[in-house]
Design a protein around this motif. Structure first.
Motif, PDB file in Angstrom:
ATOM      1  N   GLY A  44       0.758  -1.070  -0.015  1.00 55.76           N
ATOM      2  CA  GLY A  44       0.058  -0.042   0.063  1.00 55.76           C
ATOM      3  C   GLY A  44       0.768   1.302  -0.072  1.00 55.76           C
ATOM      4  N   ASP A  45       0.266   2.482   0.549  1.00 56.40           N
ATOM      5  CA  ASP A  45       0.920   3.622   0.535  1.00 56.40           C
ATOM      6  C   ASP A  45       0.861   4.197   1.619  1.00 56.40           C
ATOM      7  N   TYR A  46       1.900   4.807   2.117  1.00 53.48           N
ATOM      8  CA  TYR A  46       2.108   5.516   3.115  1.00 53.48           C
ATOM      9  C   TYR A  46       1.205   6.797   3.605  1.00 53.48           C
ATOM     10  N   PHE A  47       0.645   7.334   2.504  1.00 50.63           N
ATOM     11  CA  PHE A  47       0.051   8.385   2.279  1.00 50.63           C
ATOM     12  C   PHE A  47      -1.319   8.478   1.550  1.00 50.63           C
ATOM     13  N   ARG A  51      -5.052   7.015   5.700  1.00 50.40           N
ATOM     14  CA  ARG A  51      -4.289   7.171   6.460  1.00 50.40           C
ATOM     15  C   ARG A  51      -3.689   8.565   6.685  1.00 50.40           C
ATOM     16  N   LEU A  52      -3.895   9.346   5.495  1.00 45.38           N
ATOM     17  CA  LEU A  52      -3.634  10.871   5.786  1.00 45.38           C
ATOM     18  C   LEU A  52      -4.891  11.359   6.735  1.00 45.38           C
ATOM     19  N   GLY A  53      -6.059  11.077   6.570  1.00 46.95           N
ATOM     20  CA  GLY A  53      -6.932  11.567   7.775  1.00 46.95           C
ATOM     21  C   GLY A  53      -6.937  10.968   9.210  1.00 46.95           C
ATOM     22  N   ARG A  54      -6.205   9.871   9.233  1.00 47.62           N
ATOM     23  CA  ARG A  54      -6.112   9.377  10.651  1.00 47.62           C
ATOM     24  C   ARG A  54      -4.649   9.243  11.070  1.00 47.62           C
ATOM     25  N   ASP A  55      -3.801   9.449  10.612  1.00 49.45           N
ATOM     26  CA  ASP A  55      -2.275   9.239  11.124  1.00 49.45           C
ATOM     27  C   ASP A  55      -1.274  10.469  11.064  1.00 49.45           C
ATOM     28  N   GLY A  82      10.630  10.156  -4.826  1.00 45.79           N
ATOM     29  CA  GLY A  82      11.065   9.085  -5.734  1.00 45.79           C
ATOM     30  C   GLY A  82      11.915   8.109  -4.940  1.00 45.79           C
ATOM     31  N   TYR A  83      11.442   7.797  -3.833  1.00 42.43           N
ATOM     32  CA  TYR A  83      11.739   6.698  -2.800  1.00 42.43           C
ATOM     33  C   TYR A  83      11.186   6.486  -1.893  1.00 42.43           C
ATOM     34  N   ASP A  84      11.397   5.397  -1.139  1.00 42.96           N
ATOM     35  CA  ASP A  84      10.879   5.047  -0.047  1.00 42.96           C
ATOM     36  C   ASP A  84      11.109   5.868   1.217  1.00 42.96           C
ATOM     37  N   VAL A  85      10.083   6.751   1.866  1.00 40.66           N
ATOM     38  CA  VAL A  85      10.552   7.449   2.651  1.00 40.66           C
ATOM     39  C   VAL A  85      10.797   6.828   4.124  1.00 40.66           C
ATOM     40  N   ILE A  86      10.827   5.485   4.526  1.00 46.11           N
ATOM     41  CA  ILE A  86      11.294   4.848   5.549  1.00 46.11           C
ATOM     42  C   ILE A  86      12.414   4.162   5.465  1.00 46.11           C
ATOM     43  N   ALA A  87      12.551   3.393   4.063  1.00 47.31           N
ATOM     44  CA  ALA A  87      13.867   2.845   3.786  1.00 47.31           C
ATOM     45  C   ALA A  87      14.781   3.722   3.439  1.00 47.31           C
ATOM     46  N   ASN A  88      14.494   5.088   3.192  1.00 44.18           N
ATOM     47  CA  ASN A  88      15.352   6.085   2.823  1.00 44.18           C
ATOM     48  C   ASN A  88      16.093   5.972   1.632  1.00 44.18           C
ATOM     49  N   GLY A  89      15.560   5.028   0.825  1.00 44.65           N
ATOM     50  CA  GLY A  89      16.128   4.768  -0.904  1.00 44.65           C
ATOM     51  C   GLY A  89      14.998   3.979  -1.540  1.00 44.65           C
ATOM     52  N   GLN A  90      15.493   3.587  -2.498  1.00 43.49           N
ATOM     53  CA  GLN A  90      14.538   3.099  -3.569  1.00 43.49           C
ATOM     54  C   GLN A  90      14.717   1.463  -3.396  1.00 43.49           C
ATOM     55  N   ASP A  91      15.295   0.972  -2.604  1.00 45.13           N
ATOM     56  CA  ASP A  91      15.187  -0.746  -2.374  1.00 45.13           C
ATOM     57  C   ASP A  91      15.570  -0.795  -0.814  1.00 45.13           C
TER      58      ASP A  91
END
Length: 181
Positions: A44-47, A51-55, A82-91
């Protein structure tokens, strides 16, 4: 009178136990991160809208909404990253050894620190295999619920701010929109 007081206390215990924790929205986001980095799940999507409305805080949602006008890719999504905001990268690998702890509090803002191993799927002798990544979440209370107000990752030896990054995306997007092509 004692029976009434005891009964009132027993009724209050479930409400106290059900009180929302600053970790709650962070855990939900990390569940998405775990699923996204697991090769067998889309995650899924972080945003996404629910999720935007709840978290997330109003400030965060406002920054994300503005930044989403400038998507990172021309793929029909509105994702400004252009990257995963938790992994802080693309993979990365599926997350391992995820831990949560409360960090410093600053008045109404609480910090939740999440640590995890991101590279356990690479060969053990490669650099980074056993490294520990850390993400810090600023959590505030809005409408009686804890919500994420900012996300910080270590970049170039400093803690960054996802809210500040979104402001930069907007600034860059507006500059490019006003520049003749």
């Amino acid at each position: 009178m004692r029976k009434i007081a005891a009964a009132a206390l027993l009724l209050a215990i479930p409400a106290i136990a059900a009180a929302a924790s600053p970790e709650d929205p962070v855990r939900r986001m990390m569940d998405v991160a775990t699923a996204r980095l697991d090769e067998q799940s889309s995650g899924g999507d972080y945003f996404d809208t629910p999720r935007l409305g709840r978290d997330y805080s109003g400030r965060f949602v406002e920054a994300y909404t503005a930044a989403s006008k400038y998507p990172a890719y021309d793929d029909g999504s509105s994702n400004p990253f252009g990257y995963d905001v938790i992994a802080n990268g693309q993979d990365g690998c599926p997350l391992e050894d995820v831990t949560y702890r409360e960090g410093q509090s600053d008045g109404a803002k609480k910090t939740v620190v999440v640590r995890f191993k991101l590279w356990q799927c690479i060969p053990k002798d490669e650099q980074g295999y056993d490294s520990i990544s850390e993400v810090r979440f600023d959590v505030v209370t809005e409408n009686g619920q804890p919500v994420i107000d900012d996300i910080h990752r270590m970049r170039d030896g400093k803690w960054d701010s996802l809210v500040a990054e979104m402001a930069e995306i907007v600034k860059f997007g507006e500059q490019n929109a006003s520049t003749p092509q």
